[in-house]
Design an enzyme around this catalytic site. Structure first.
Site, PDB file in Angstrom:
ATOM      1  CG  ASP A 166     -32.763 -73.565  48.889  1.00 61.56           C
ATOM      2  OD1 ASP A 166     -32.192 -74.007  47.881  1.00 61.56           O
ATOM      3  OD2 ASP A 166     -33.194 -72.409  48.966  1.00 61.56           O
ATOM      4  CG  ASP A 216     -32.811 -64.584  43.689  1.00 57.65           C
ATOM      5  OD1 ASP A 216     -33.698 -65.384  43.349  1.00 57.65           O
ATOM      6  OD2 ASP A 216     -31.842 -64.294  42.964  1.00 57.65           O
TER       7      ASP A 216
END
Length: 580
Positions: free
Chosen positions: A295, A519
């Protein structure tokens, strides 16, 4: 953690005008260099005076650094409305684009893609035909120099190079490590024993994970167990390196323990201890695959000013440079261990697949690969879809399809993206990375741990051809509400089982994200890991610009990221494809 920094790029089904120019360049090159560059300018009319333009700069001479300034002039009343991958300005008809912090250097043969959206184009307006770079007008040839300077080149070594056992694809001919901690949790679930023997990634998501926590054994424990499982045969163990300062600047659910400025702590208390352990002789026969900082770098492309998807925390990380510095440092230290194979994260097709994200990401990764003493040789390849849900293949529609004259790219789901699934995206990104300067033999991994999308909702054929949205929505396997939804997605299923060399250019399908690990939390849960509650993990959240202001699609009552989420695990098994 999986934000969609999208931008509409209207280009399909319209007339394309192309201007190609070549020019010499003096980009802070040393005396004696023979600079030269090429520009490919492509303008795409959308009608009503609106247009988009892509500008590709290719360095034909010696490596250049120190920044560049590109100038050209319009022939009519065209105006630059919004640009990307450069700092754009305009005075009258004259346009200036200057390099950004991450793309001011171009190696020999390297290219950078920049572009802009514009307005005011008339029918007879011609494309720019004359370009200058750093004051040098187009010549069409490499510019000769009249002076010669003797220079001394210093080469920095990262330590020992690849050992004799280093292979082109670490997954071929090797077993993969089964994490006993994850396997125990999977086996404890009804029906979980069916997949408890699958290899998954080991996430080192904080400093404490190196020594071990209440949830997992430490790195030495995993490596010792990997040696035991190998039993003298080749074995791959997969580690996720995930603890940058200011980690996951655009997602509260996966924020990390280190503050944006704590780069020294990242180096000395996190990367250095990991590298020291991996280099121990006891582990020299293992094939150690590292997924380096998911990310981080994609966030610097899509979620920064002036993008409408900008997040203040990402602006901070772009400005301080610690994502690039940290990734480069990790690659250098880990790459010095002869049996380590580093893979850099490239987000997923629904994040980086747009024209203004794709090339810029490849160029930024190349910069990071050569930062902090690293070189591109420390990059084995790239990984797509880490911990995400993008379908591996969409069999019932393709990007070239049109319905009643309307391109699939114009559907709300595709939204002008050039890719509809992870396989096509990964294979195309591999080629773009080589163009950016990476070695031609770089490989790709695709995380298929949660992208199966099986079950009763899985389409069995194309959607109706009444209109393009019905066609795409009826035939797409990815049943998310929006590609920007990333947290604990309802309806998801286990995907393809881990497999070596499944497609051209793909080193392996992997389960880098262990199925059943959350998550992010759907509500605030006190913790000492720096993790907050993210609205995208709340099933009642109505969305933001990064998911098109749609519902989040998240499962309810989720625990902190990385913690066991039984309800999700059961749903993943129910919707597995291939079915269990």
């Amino acid at each position: 953690m999986r934000l969609n920094g999208q931008r509409r790029w209207a280009a399909a089904g319209v007339a394309v005008a192309t201007a190609v120019a070549t020019f010499g360049v003096a980009l802070s090159a040393p005396a004696g260099a023979a600079p030269g560059c090429r520009v490919d300018y492509k303008a795409n009319s959308w009608g009503g005076g609106q247009f988009g333009a892509s500008v590709k700069i290719t360095n034909l001479g010696d490596a250049v650094s120190g920044g560049w300034t590109l100038k050209f002039s319009f022939s009519g009343s065209q105006r630059v409305a919004q640009g990307w991958s450069a700092n754009w300005s305009q005075s009258g008809a004259d346009v200036t684009a200057t390099s950004m912090s991450w793309n001011g250097s171009l190696g020999t043969g390297a290219s950078i893609d920049i572009g802009f959206n514009g307005s005011g184009a008339g029918t007879n307006d011609a494309n720019p035909s004359t370009f200058t770079l750093n004051g040098t007008t187009c010549t069409g040839d490499v510019v000769p120099t009249t002076t010669t300077t003797t220079t001394t080149t210093t080469t920095t070594s990262n330590g020992p190079g690849p050992g004799p056992g280093k292979v082109d694809n670490p997954y071929v001919g090797a077993k993969q490590y089964v994490n006993p901690d994850w396997a125990a949790k999977a086996s404890a679930e009804p029906g979980g024993s069916r997949i408890a023997n699958q290899p998954t990634g080991v996430w080192l998501d904080r400093i404490a994970a190196i020594a071990g926590t209440v949830d997992s054994r430490g790195l030495v424990g995993h490596l010792d167990e990997a040696v035991r499982q190998a039993a003298g045969t080749p074995l791959v163990i997969q580690l996720v390196i995930y603890n940058l300062p200011g980690r996951d600047c655009s997602a509260l659910a996966s924020n990390g323990e280190l503050k944006p400025t704590e780069i020294d702590k990242y180096k000395t208390e996190y990367i250095d201890p990991i590298a020291e352990i991996l280099a121990r002789p006891a582990y020299k026969d293992l094939r150690i695959v590292t997924t380096v900082e998911i990310d981080s770098l994609p966030n610097l492309i899509t979620n920064v000013t002036p993008r409408p998807t900008a997040v203040a925390a990402c602006d901070v990380m772009k400005a301080n440079g610690n994502y690039v510095t940290g990734v480069g440092y990790a690659l250098a230290k880990l790459g010095a261990v002869p049996n380590v194979y580093n893979y850099l994260d490239i987000g997923h097709h629904g994040w980086i697949g747009w024209d203004d994200n794709f090339g810029a990401t490849a160029e930024l990764l190349f910069q990071a690969a050569n930062a902090s003493g690293s070189t591109k040789a420390n990059v084995q390849g790239f990984i797509a879809n880490t911990a995400n849900y993008g379908a591996l293949k969409e069999p019932y529609f393709k990007i070239e399809d049109s319905v009643n004259g309307t391109s699939v790219r114009q559907s709300k789901w595709v939204d002008w993206n050039r890719y509809v699934d992870e396989l096509s995206y990964a294979q195309a990104f591999r080629q773009r990375a080589v163009q950016a300067g990476f070695d031609a033999n770089v490989g790709m991994l695709i995380d298929t741990s949660r992208n199966g999308w099986g079950g009763s909702a899985r389409p069995t054929g194309p959607g109706p051809t009444t209109n393009v949205d019905a066609y795409v929505n009826g035939g797409k396997l990815d049943r998310r509400i929006h590609l920007g939804n990333w947290c604990n997605q309802s309806g998801a299923g286990l995907g393809e089982r881990p497999k070596a060399a499944p497609e051209s250019g793909i080193d392996a399908y992997v389960w880098m994200k262990p199925p059943g690990e959350s998550d992010g939390a759907s509500k605030e849960i006190p913790n000492n890991e720096g993790k907050g509650a993210d609205k995208m993990c709340d099933p009642t959240y109505t969305g933001n610009i990064r998911n098109g202001n749609n519902m989040s699609g998240a499962l309810p009552d989720a625990p902190l990221s990385g913690k066991w989420f039984s309800a999700q695990f059961q749903e993943l098994m129910r919707n597995a494809y291939p079915a269990l």
